[in-house]
Enzyme design. Sequence first.
Site, PDB file in Angstrom:
ATOM      1  N   ASP A  69       0.791  -1.226   0.000  1.00  0.00           N
ATOM      2  CA  ASP A  69       0.000   0.000   0.000  1.00  0.00           C
ATOM      3  C   ASP A  69       0.829   1.285   0.000  1.00  0.00           C
ATOM      4  O   ASP A  69       0.270   2.377  -0.133  1.00  0.00           O
ATOM      5  CB  ASP A  69      -0.995   0.015   1.174  1.00  0.00           C
ATOM      6  CG  ASP A  69      -0.303  -0.084   2.528  1.00  0.00           C
ATOM      7  OD1 ASP A  69       0.922   0.096   2.595  1.00  0.00           O
ATOM      8  OD2 ASP A  69      -1.010  -0.346   3.532  1.00  0.00           O
TER       9      ASP A  69
ATOM     10  N   ASP B  61     -11.902   9.956  10.575  1.00  0.00           N
ATOM     11  CA  ASP B  61     -11.690   9.092   9.421  1.00  0.00           C
ATOM     12  C   ASP B  61     -12.341   7.736   9.710  1.00  0.00           C
ATOM     13  O   ASP B  61     -12.470   7.344  10.870  1.00  0.00           O
ATOM     14  CB  ASP B  61     -10.181   8.919   9.226  1.00  0.00           C
ATOM     15  CG  ASP B  61      -9.784   8.331   7.885  1.00  0.00           C
ATOM     16  OD1 ASP B  61      -9.297   9.089   7.029  1.00  0.00           O
ATOM     17  OD2 ASP B  61      -9.942   7.108   7.700  1.00  0.00           O
TER      18      ASP B  61
ATOM     19  N   TYR C  24     -11.980   8.025  -0.990  1.00  0.00           N
ATOM     20  CA  TYR C  24     -11.661   7.352  -2.253  1.00  0.00           C
ATOM     21  C   TYR C  24     -12.792   7.459  -3.277  1.00  0.00           C
ATOM     22  O   TYR C  24     -12.715   6.872  -4.339  1.00  0.00           O
ATOM     23  CB  TYR C  24     -11.274   5.898  -1.957  1.00  0.00           C
ATOM     24  CG  TYR C  24     -10.185   5.878  -0.904  1.00  0.00           C
ATOM     25  CD1 TYR C  24      -8.863   6.142  -1.244  1.00  0.00           C
ATOM     26  CD2 TYR C  24     -10.489   5.714   0.442  1.00  0.00           C
ATOM     27  CE1 TYR C  24      -7.877   6.198  -0.285  1.00  0.00           C
ATOM     28  CE2 TYR C  24      -9.501   5.777   1.413  1.00  0.00           C
ATOM     29  CZ  TYR C  24      -8.198   6.014   1.046  1.00  0.00           C
ATOM     30  OH  TYR C  24      -7.224   6.094   2.001  1.00  0.00           O
TER      31      TYR C  24
ATOM     32  N   ASP D 290     -13.482   9.333   3.975  1.00  0.00           N
ATOM     33  CA  ASP D 290     -13.822   7.945   3.641  1.00  0.00           C
ATOM     34  C   ASP D 290     -14.886   7.381   4.575  1.00  0.00           C
ATOM     35  O   ASP D 290     -15.301   6.236   4.435  1.00  0.00           O
ATOM     36  CB  ASP D 290     -12.584   7.048   3.630  1.00  0.00           C
ATOM     37  CG  ASP D 290     -11.715   7.207   4.857  1.00  0.00           C
ATOM     38  OD1 ASP D 290     -12.152   7.881   5.810  1.00  0.00           O
ATOM     39  OD2 ASP D 290     -10.587   6.679   4.865  1.00  0.00           O
TER      40      ASP D 290
ATOM     41  N   HIS E  16     -11.046   4.961   9.242  1.00  0.00           N
ATOM     42  CA  HIS E  16      -9.996   4.077   9.741  1.00  0.00           C
ATOM     43  C   HIS E  16      -9.400   4.627  11.040  1.00  0.00           C
ATOM     44  O   HIS E  16      -9.308   5.846  11.217  1.00  0.00           O
ATOM     45  CB  HIS E  16      -8.877   3.929   8.701  1.00  0.00           C
ATOM     46  CG  HIS E  16      -9.344   3.365   7.399  1.00  0.00           C
ATOM     47  ND1 HIS E  16      -9.599   4.145   6.296  1.00  0.00           N
ATOM     48  CD2 HIS E  16      -9.619   2.090   7.036  1.00  0.00           C
ATOM     49  CE1 HIS E  16     -10.008   3.377   5.298  1.00  0.00           C
ATOM     50  NE2 HIS E  16     -10.031   2.129   5.718  1.00  0.00           N
TER      51      HIS E  16
ATOM     52  N   HIS F  26      -1.705   7.245   9.319  1.00  0.00           N
ATOM     53  CA  HIS F  26      -1.214   5.872   9.506  1.00  0.00           C
ATOM     54  C   HIS F  26       0.307   5.764   9.580  1.00  0.00           C
ATOM     55  O   HIS F  26       0.829   4.760  10.090  1.00  0.00           O
ATOM     56  CB  HIS F  26      -1.697   4.968   8.367  1.00  0.00           C
ATOM     57  CG  HIS F  26      -3.178   4.775   8.329  1.00  0.00           C
ATOM     58  ND1 HIS F  26      -3.906   4.373   9.424  1.00  0.00           N
ATOM     59  CD2 HIS F  26      -4.081   4.935   7.319  1.00  0.00           C
ATOM     60  CE1 HIS F  26      -5.186   4.295   9.094  1.00  0.00           C
ATOM     61  NE2 HIS F  26      -5.321   4.626   7.828  1.00  0.00           N
TER      62      HIS F  26
ATOM     63  N   GLY G 213      -0.481   2.333   5.115  1.00  0.00           N
ATOM     64  CA  GLY G 213      -1.817   2.763   4.732  1.00  0.00           C
ATOM     65  C   GLY G 213      -1.875   3.970   3.828  1.00  0.00           C
ATOM     66  O   GLY G 213      -2.647   4.900   4.089  1.00  0.00           O
TER      67      GLY G 213
END
Length: 299
Positions: free
Chosen positions: A13, A90, A218, A179, A92, A55, A63
Amino acid sequence: MLQNSKYSKKGYDCPVVKDIWQFITYISGASLTAAKALTTMQYRYSINWCGGWHHALRDSAQGFCYVNDIVLAIEMLRKTFGKVLYIDIDVHHGNGVEYAYMATDKVLTLSFHQYEPGFYPTSGSLDDIGIDKGKYYTVNVPFKEGINDDKYITMFQKISNMVNSSYNPKCIVVQCGADSLVGDPIGGFNLTPKALAECVKNVMKWEKPTLFLGGGGYNEANVARCWTYLTAIITGQDDLLSSDIPDNEYFSAYGPDFTFDINPGNRKDFNSFNNLNHIFSVIANNMKIVKELVRKQEK
């Protein structure tokens, strides 16, 4: 390194990309500039939507994040303000920022995120509360798939207000990853920009120096819609927004309705009220401890 499949292969990633140093200095430099603006005491709010790469770790990229501009900005803000509250909305978990401050009481990290088996980065459980001097100064709000605006807003307001009151930070940093919106190909929430906007409005009511950063997202058209709306909220110009997308070179990306609003989807909400009440109860008990610790420190 560009020619070495270990670093450039698909599936990793964070592949090495051309001009990576320039890329990360632009990102981190922008967040540092935004933080520096707050330290002048001339501005209440500062924005860098290209920031928020939460991240990245001290020794590795993770990430899609090659540099943790958030930690760099927080370190600059600490020199002026002392205690900083970091809030992450977020989808995540903000693992890179949490790991940077999990052993200190100088920064409290508060992350609202999707937490389920196999969902990246698989960290951020309710039981992750920090270690050593930082015990209880890490707060995680783990949601399941499909949470909607009403539940999210209610939980954010109740928990963030309690954390702010208990910890009494002098400065706020908010990562506004888009996201978490409905229709994101990676995230699993059912939120509209209204939810993120209400979070931002809630933080602004505290009237403390606040740095707003971007993050994941995204579905590019929805990200643009969201951060445009948040910018309007922060600058007090939301009444000037039109419901129609203006003509531009990316106009086709906003189809099929070409409007500014994003409607919630039909994704099932797996967040029961019993589970949400349990999350709140655990955090409330921990914040009682934080409030007492802060009271002793400020004596």
